[in-house]
Design a protein around this motif. Structure first.
Motif, PDB file in Angstrom:
ATOM      1  N   VAL A 255      -4.651  16.860 -70.802  1.00 47.60           N
ATOM      2  CA  VAL A 255      -3.338  17.530 -70.736  1.00 47.60           C
ATOM      3  C   VAL A 255      -2.327  16.628 -71.455  1.00 47.60           C
ATOM      4  N   VAL A 256      -1.726  17.143 -72.533  1.00 51.38           N
ATOM      5  CA  VAL A 256      -0.838  16.326 -73.360  1.00 51.38           C
ATOM      6  C   VAL A 256       0.591  16.872 -73.323  1.00 51.38           C
ATOM      7  N   ASP A 257       1.537  16.001 -73.609  1.00 50.94           N
ATOM      8  CA  ASP A 257       2.924  16.424 -73.841  1.00 50.94           C
ATOM      9  C   ASP A 257       3.495  15.585 -74.983  1.00 50.94           C
ATOM     10  N   ARG A 261       2.764  11.527 -78.006  1.00 51.50           N
ATOM     11  CA  ARG A 261       2.440  11.550 -79.438  1.00 51.50           C
ATOM     12  C   ARG A 261       2.427  10.129 -80.000  1.00 51.50           C
ATOM     13  N   GLY A 262       1.349   9.819 -80.765  1.00 43.85           N
ATOM     14  CA  GLY A 262       1.224   8.517 -81.402  1.00 43.85           C
ATOM     15  C   GLY A 262       0.769   7.405 -80.475  1.00 43.85           C
ATOM     16  N   LYS A 263       0.407   7.723 -79.225  1.00 41.27           N
ATOM     17  CA  LYS A 263      -0.004   6.701 -78.274  1.00 41.27           C
ATOM     18  C   LYS A 263      -1.496   6.863 -77.947  1.00 41.27           C
ATOM     19  N   SER A 264      -2.078   5.827 -77.338  1.00 42.56           N
ATOM     20  CA  SER A 264      -3.526   5.862 -77.064  1.00 42.56           C
ATOM     21  C   SER A 264      -3.842   5.021 -75.832  1.00 42.56           C
ATOM     22  N   CYS A 265      -5.120   5.107 -75.412  1.00 41.09           N
ATOM     23  CA  CYS A 265      -5.575   4.339 -74.252  1.00 41.09           C
ATOM     24  C   CYS A 265      -7.052   3.961 -74.464  1.00 41.09           C
ATOM     25  N   ARG A 266      -7.335   2.735 -74.105  1.00 41.98           N
ATOM     26  CA  ARG A 266      -8.714   2.241 -74.204  1.00 41.98           C
ATOM     27  C   ARG A 266      -9.357   2.385 -72.826  1.00 41.98           C
ATOM     28  N   VAL A 267     -10.550   3.086 -72.756  1.00 45.08           N
ATOM     29  CA  VAL A 267     -11.208   3.352 -71.467  1.00 45.08           C
ATOM     30  C   VAL A 267     -12.657   2.842 -71.496  1.00 45.08           C
ATOM     31  N   PHE A 268     -13.152   2.536 -70.276  1.00 41.03           N
ATOM     32  CA  PHE A 268     -14.554   2.139 -70.097  1.00 41.03           C
ATOM     33  C   PHE A 268     -15.230   3.215 -69.249  1.00 41.03           C
ATOM     34  N   ILE A 269     -16.403   3.696 -69.725  1.00 42.90           N
ATOM     35  CA  ILE A 269     -17.125   4.762 -69.021  1.00 42.90           C
ATOM     36  C   ILE A 269     -18.571   4.311 -68.793  1.00 42.90           C
ATOM     37  N   ARG A 270     -19.043   4.548 -67.560  1.00 40.20           N
ATOM     38  CA  ARG A 270     -20.469   4.320 -67.242  1.00 40.20           C
ATOM     39  C   ARG A 270     -21.066   5.676 -66.868  1.00 40.20           C
ATOM     40  N   LEU A 271     -22.237   6.030 -67.514  1.00 39.89           N
ATOM     41  CA  LEU A 271     -22.853   7.338 -67.342  1.00 39.89           C
ATOM     42  C   LEU A 271     -24.266   7.209 -66.744  1.00 39.89           C
ATOM     43  N   ALA A 272     -24.503   8.200 -65.930  1.00 45.77           N
ATOM     44  CA  ALA A 272     -25.902   8.313 -65.467  1.00 45.77           C
ATOM     45  C   ALA A 272     -26.726   8.947 -66.573  1.00 45.77           C
ATOM     46  N   SER A 273     -28.022   8.980 -66.389  1.00 41.67           N
ATOM     47  CA  SER A 273     -28.901   9.509 -67.443  1.00 41.67           C
ATOM     48  C   SER A 273     -28.672  10.993 -67.691  1.00 41.67           C
ATOM     49  N   VAL A 288       0.795   6.674 -69.431  1.00 37.33           N
ATOM     50  CA  VAL A 288       0.712   8.144 -69.317  1.00 37.33           C
ATOM     51  C   VAL A 288      -0.572   8.649 -69.944  1.00 37.33           C
ATOM     52  N   VAL A 289      -0.924   8.112 -71.135  1.00 36.86           N
ATOM     53  CA  VAL A 289      -2.162   8.530 -71.813  1.00 36.86           C
ATOM     54  C   VAL A 289      -3.374   8.086 -70.994  1.00 36.86           C
ATOM     55  N   CYS A 290      -3.306   6.873 -70.451  1.00 38.20           N
ATOM     56  CA  CYS A 290      -4.424   6.370 -69.655  1.00 38.20           C
ATOM     57  C   CYS A 290      -4.648   7.236 -68.414  1.00 38.20           C
ATOM     58  N   ARG A 291      -3.547   7.608 -67.756  1.00 34.79           N
ATOM     59  CA  ARG A 291      -3.686   8.445 -66.564  1.00 34.79           C
ATOM     60  C   ARG A 291      -4.254   9.817 -66.924  1.00 34.79           C
ATOM     61  N   ALA A 292      -3.760  10.399 -68.033  1.00 33.00           N
ATOM     62  CA  ALA A 292      -4.258  11.708 -68.461  1.00 33.00           C
ATOM     63  C   ALA A 292      -5.734  11.626 -68.869  1.00 33.00           C
ATOM     64  N   LEU A 320     -14.235   3.555 -75.186  1.00 28.80           N
ATOM     65  CA  LEU A 320     -13.703   4.556 -76.108  1.00 28.80           C
ATOM     66  C   LEU A 320     -12.175   4.430 -76.188  1.00 28.80           C
ATOM     67  N   THR A 321     -11.621   4.863 -77.310  1.00 33.33           N
ATOM     68  CA  THR A 321     -10.160   4.941 -77.477  1.00 33.33           C
ATOM     69  C   THR A 321      -9.761   6.406 -77.475  1.00 33.33           C
ATOM     70  N   VAL A 322      -8.914   6.778 -76.523  1.00 30.41           N
ATOM     71  CA  VAL A 322      -8.477   8.171 -76.404  1.00 30.41           C
ATOM     72  C   VAL A 322      -7.078   8.276 -76.987  1.00 30.41           C
ATOM     73  N   SER A 323      -6.956   9.105 -78.041  1.00 32.13           N
ATOM     74  CA  SER A 323      -5.638   9.358 -78.673  1.00 32.13           C
ATOM     75  C   SER A 323      -5.362  10.860 -78.591  1.00 32.13           C
ATOM     76  N   PRO A 324      -4.291  11.284 -77.906  1.00 31.32           N
ATOM     77  CA  PRO A 324      -4.004  12.716 -77.771  1.00 31.32           C
ATOM     78  C   PRO A 324      -3.868  13.397 -79.121  1.00 31.32           C
ATOM     79  N   GLU A 325      -4.457  14.573 -79.225  1.00 34.51           N
ATOM     80  CA  GLU A 325      -4.379  15.367 -80.457  1.00 34.51           C
ATOM     81  C   GLU A 325      -3.400  16.520 -80.250  1.00 34.51           C
TER      82      GLU A 325
END
Length: 327
Positions: A255-257, A261-273, A288-292, A320-325
């Motif tokens: 969910v973006v607003d 715009r122009g901002k990003s967040c670096r996230v760590f994800i662990r996945l099951a198989s 805000v981007v990190c929370r979204a 991963l780096t998440v940048s709102p589109e």
């Protein structure tokens, strides 16, 4: 001169008569007595006539004197009258001159009064004009101040209305934020419970699958060793493909607003198989981007993973780096 002429004639006649009488008397003395008596008798009327004429002369002289005196008195009276009239005329002239002077003084005084009155009227007119101009200026200033006051009141009214609207909008936004926060907390709580349930299920499945995988790994270890080199490129290609699919899934649920715009967040994800998200952490970036991004990951629950164990090994823990589109 005429008076002197009138006296000369009678005097001459009287003198002539007296002289003639004296001569006759002188001549009569040398005659005898008779003739003397005759002469005396004869000359008596003549002497009487001379005496009578002398009386007339005297009366005439007295009359002439009286006439002369009367004439002199009349002349004196006339001269006195003329003198009186001259003095009276002089006094009248002097009185007239005094009147003229007084009238001139009055005229000058009136002119001065008229001039003062005119000056006072002009000064009053100027003062009245100045007062009128001051009154007009004061009225203009009053109208201008009234206009400014009305404008200020209108501006204050508009500002108060705007402030009221802003307060209502802020209050509404606050209420919406509170509802959104409550909804977020509710969803996070539900997701947390869901994740805990899933985590327990996943652990059980993971343990079973781990055992299966270990068995399969041991069986395929030899084969993997021989094929690892040839398949290394394929694995990396699959990792990139699934990584792109994971990012697309996060973007789809993000969910973006405009503030993001122009901002990003670096996230760590662990996945099951099976792709189930066991851990989602924000590392750095816009809050805000990190929370979204975290909400989007938790909402997805499962992310795409490859059935290939080699690919899964590359993707089970990723940054991963998440940048709102924005469209």
């Amino acid at each position: 001169m005429s008076g002197n002429s009138d006296l000369t004639v009678p005097v001459s006649i009287s003198a002539g008569i007296h002289i003639g009488a004296i001569i006759i008397l002188a001549l009569g003395i040398s005659f005898d007595d008779k003739p003397k008596q005759m002469q005396t008798a004869a000359s008596a009327p003549a002497v009487q006539a001379i005496v009578i004429d002398q009386q007339k002369v005297t009366d005439r002289v007295e009359q002439l004197k009286k006439q002369k005196q009367d004439a002199l008195q009349q002349e004196k009276a006339r001269q006195a009258e003329l003198e009186r009239k001259a003095q009276e005329a002089k006094r009248e002239r002097e009185s007239e001159q005094e009147k003229i002077k007084a009238l001139e003084i009055q005229r000058k005084l009136k002119e001065a009064e008229t001039q003062r009155a005119n000056d006072a009227a002009k000064a009053a007119q100027v003062k009245q004009q100045q007062e009128k101009e001051r009154a007009q200026k004061a009225e203009e200033i009053r109208k201008q101040k009234e206009k400014e006051q009305k404008a200020a009141e209108e501006a204050a009214k508009q500002a108060a209305e705007k402030r009221k609207q802003e307060e209502a909008t802020a209050k509404k936004a606050q209420e919406e934020r509170q509802r959104a926060e409550e909804e977020r907390k509710r969803k996070e709580e539900a997701e947390r419970k869901q994740r805990e349930d899933a985590e327990r299920k996943r652990k059980a499945e993971a343990e079973a699958k781990a055992r299966q995988e270990r068995e399969m790994a041991e069986a395929l270890a030899a084969e993997q060793d021989s094929l690892s080199k040839t398949r290394n490129k394929q694995v990396l290609s699959e990792v990139d493909k699934y990584k792109a699919m994971i990012i697309a899934t996060i973007q789809r649920n993000l969910v973006v607003d405009e503030s993001m715009r122009g901002k990003s967040c670096r996230v760590f994800i662990r996945l099951a198989s099976d792709g189930f998200v066991t851990t989602a952490q924000t590392l750095e970036g816009d809050q805000v981007v990190c929370r979204a991004a975290k909400v989007s990951i938790n909402k997805a629950g499962r992310l795409p993973v490859s059935p290939e164990p080699a690919v899964y090994q590359q993707l089970k823990e990723i940054n991963l780096t998440v940048s709102p589109e924005f469209n």
